[in-house]
Write a protein that holds these residues in place. Structure first.
Motif, mmCIF file in Angstrom:
data_model
loop_
_atom_site.group_PDB
_atom_site.id
_atom_site.type_symbol
_atom_site.label_atom_id
_atom_site.label_comp_id
_atom_site.label_asym_id
_atom_site.label_seq_id
_atom_site.Cartn_x
_atom_site.Cartn_y
_atom_site.Cartn_z
ATOM 1 N N SER A 5 0.848 -1.198 0.000
ATOM 2 C CA SER A 5 0.000 0.000 0.000
ATOM 3 C C SER A 5 0.876 1.238 0.000
ATOM 4 N N THR A 6 0.474 2.253 -0.736
ATOM 5 C CA THR A 6 1.253 3.490 -0.787
ATOM 6 C C THR A 6 0.515 4.658 -0.186
ATOM 7 N N SER A 7 -0.734 4.471 0.233
ATOM 8 C CA SER A 7 -1.515 5.596 0.753
ATOM 9 C C SER A 7 -1.412 5.631 2.262
ATOM 10 N N GLY A 8 -0.578 6.526 2.770
ATOM 11 C CA GLY A 8 -0.468 6.729 4.205
ATOM 12 C C GLY A 8 0.305 5.656 4.932
ATOM 13 N N GLY A 9 0.893 4.723 4.233
ATOM 14 C CA GLY A 9 1.584 3.609 4.870
ATOM 15 C C GLY A 9 2.744 4.051 5.715
ATOM 16 N N SER A 10 3.599 4.933 5.194
ATOM 17 C CA SER A 10 4.781 5.325 5.942
ATOM 18 C C SER A 10 4.419 6.117 7.176
ATOM 19 N N ALA A 11 3.396 6.955 7.086
ATOM 20 C CA ALA A 11 2.966 7.732 8.243
ATOM 21 C C ALA A 11 2.456 6.816 9.331
ATOM 22 N N ALA A 12 1.667 5.794 8.936
ATOM 23 C CA ALA A 12 1.128 4.847 9.908
ATOM 24 C C ALA A 12 2.253 4.061 10.556
ATOM 25 N N ALA A 13 3.216 3.621 9.746
ATOM 26 C CA ALA A 13 4.342 2.851 10.276
ATOM 27 C C ALA A 13 5.161 3.707 11.222
ATOM 28 N N SER A 14 5.379 4.973 10.878
ATOM 29 C CA SER A 14 6.145 5.875 11.717
ATOM 30 C C SER A 14 5.472 6.054 13.068
ATOM 31 N N SER A 15 4.179 6.250 13.068
ATOM 32 C CA SER A 15 3.425 6.412 14.308
ATOM 33 C C SER A 15 3.516 5.162 15.159
ATOM 34 N N LYS A 16 3.424 4.017 14.522
ATOM 35 C CA LYS A 16 3.506 2.745 15.239
ATOM 36 C C LYS A 16 4.913 2.523 15.799
ATOM 37 N N ASP A 17 5.921 2.907 15.032
ATOM 38 C CA ASP A 17 7.295 2.781 15.495
ATOM 39 C C ASP A 17 7.530 3.630 16.746
ATOM 40 N N VAL A 18 7.032 4.862 16.726
ATOM 41 C CA VAL A 18 7.188 5.750 17.882
ATOM 42 C C VAL A 18 6.543 5.116 19.112
ATOM 43 N N ALA A 19 5.336 4.590 18.939
ATOM 44 C CA ALA A 19 4.604 4.001 20.066
ATOM 45 C C ALA A 19 5.333 2.787 20.640
ATOM 46 N N LEU A 20 5.809 1.902 19.769
ATOM 47 C CA LEU A 20 6.483 0.697 20.241
ATOM 48 C C LEU A 20 7.833 1.032 20.874
ATOM 49 N N LEU A 21 8.587 1.931 20.233
ATOM 50 C CA LEU A 21 9.886 2.309 20.782
ATOM 51 C C LEU A 21 9.714 3.004 22.133
ATOM 52 N N ALA A 22 8.676 3.839 22.247
ATOM 53 C CA ALA A 22 8.407 4.520 23.520
ATOM 54 C C ALA A 22 8.095 3.514 24.630
ATOM 55 N N ARG A 23 7.396 2.461 24.285
ATOM 56 C CA ARG A 23 7.051 1.443 25.284
ATOM 57 C C ARG A 23 8.288 0.740 25.822
ATOM 58 N N ILE A 24 9.204 0.379 24.936
ATOM 59 C CA ILE A 24 10.396 -0.327 25.396
ATOM 60 C C ILE A 24 11.342 0.629 26.123
ATOM 61 N N THR A 43 18.680 11.844 28.526
ATOM 62 C CA THR A 43 19.678 11.425 27.540
ATOM 63 C C THR A 43 19.828 9.904 27.550
ATOM 64 N N GLY A 44 19.753 9.322 28.737
ATOM 65 C CA GLY A 44 19.847 7.878 28.843
ATOM 66 C C GLY A 44 18.661 7.173 28.210
ATOM 67 N N GLN A 45 17.493 7.787 28.293
ATOM 68 C CA GLN A 45 16.305 7.207 27.655
ATOM 69 C C GLN A 45 16.442 7.234 26.135
ATOM 70 N N VAL A 46 16.934 8.347 25.617
ATOM 71 C CA VAL A 46 17.161 8.434 24.170
ATOM 72 C C VAL A 46 18.215 7.410 23.753
ATOM 73 N N ALA A 47 19.235 7.245 24.578
ATOM 74 C CA ALA A 47 20.308 6.290 24.264
ATOM 75 C C ALA A 47 19.780 4.861 24.192
ATOM 76 N N VAL A 48 18.857 4.505 25.086
ATOM 77 C CA VAL A 48 18.249 3.175 25.042
ATOM 78 C C VAL A 48 17.478 3.002 23.733
ATOM 79 N N GLY A 49 16.722 4.036 23.351
ATOM 80 C CA GLY A 49 15.988 3.985 22.080
ATOM 81 C C GLY A 49 16.926 3.854 20.899
ATOM 82 N N ALA A 50 18.020 4.602 20.927
ATOM 83 C CA ALA A 50 18.991 4.544 19.831
ATOM 84 C C ALA A 50 19.649 3.173 19.764
ATOM 85 N N CYS A 51 19.901 2.595 20.919
ATOM 86 C CA CYS A 51 20.515 1.260 20.969
ATOM 87 C C CYS A 51 19.597 0.224 20.320
#
Length: 235
Positions: A110-129, A140-148
């Motif tokens: 799908s090309t309609s809105g797919g990347s935006a939806a995936a980006s939103s989902k990525d933010v939510a999942l990464l925020a949870r972990i 800074t340590g929280q960002v570092a965990v996300g970057a890791c």
């Protein structure tokens, strides 16, 4: 003369009816093809093919599926999909529709809105972990965990999707002890966005640990890049 006119009219009516029938057939055919296309953008019990194989491969890699990777969507695959959906806050229906496939990192085409939806989902999942793994750590340590976590997605030794890394069996204690299901801190949401935008305070780390809490001897052998808060970040 009158009979001839009647015959001509009859022929004309028949031709007109035939044209109408052909037009209706073409219309029905085009709709019967186009309509199910959106419906078939999912896998469910009875489905077969490459998409099902990808679903089974990912679910088996993450510990949800114990059956054969045969490209056949059976009851075992359905139960594994349900377990994945429940863990990721998706509608639990056992059907791998567009949202479930996106969460698994499987392209739906799908090309309609797919990347935006995936980006939103990525933010939510990464925020949870991030919230689960670094609650109480400096920002800074929280960002570092996300970057890791994101560094692992890019690394050949780890799964190549965010969900794959997060739910890789044994990778994060927050998954096994249930911390992943706790309310997400607002700071973790901001940290997830910063990490996704490219900020990496970890210095390219793919591991981190709290030396005061871990009893894992192997992790202590990893080269330390830096310390942020209570975490040591390693290569």
């Amino acid at each position: 003369m009158q009979d001839r006119i009647i015959k001509i009219l009859k022929v004309g009516i028949i031709l007109a009816l035939n044209v109408c029938i052909i037009a209706l057939a073409v219309y029905s055919s085009s709709h019967s093809v186009n309509e199910p296309a959106s419906v078939q953008a999912l896998s469910k019990v009875g489905s077969r093919g490459d998409e099902v194989t990808k679903i089974q491969t990912n679910l088996k890699k993450w510990g949800y599926y114990a059956g054969n990777i045969d490209g056949i969507f059976g009851s075992q695959t359905e139960q594994a999909v349900r377990a994945f959906q429940k863990k990721n806050g998706l509608t639990v229906d056992g059907i791998a529709g567009p949202k479930t496939l996106e969460a698994m990192g499987i392209s739906t085409g799908s090309t309609s809105g797919g990347s935006a939806a995936a980006s939103s989902k990525d933010v939510a999942l990464l925020a949870r972990i991030i919230s689960a793994e670094s609650r109480g750590e400096p920002y800074t340590g929280q960002v570092a965990v996300g970057a890791c976590v994101l560094n692992r997605v890019k690394h050949p030794s780890f799964p190549n999707t965010l969900a794959g890394v997060v739910y890789q069996p044994g990778a994060f204690t927050a998954i096994t002890d249930g911390q992943i299901d706790q309310p997400v801190a607002d700071s973790a949401k901001r940290a997830a966005q910063d990490a996704l935008n490219g900020w990496d305070p970890s210095g390219g780390a793919i591991y981190y640990y709290n030396p005061d809490k871990t009893s894992n001897k192997w992790i202590r052998t990893r080269p330390v890049i830096k310390r942020i808060g209570n975490h040591l970040f390693c290569s």
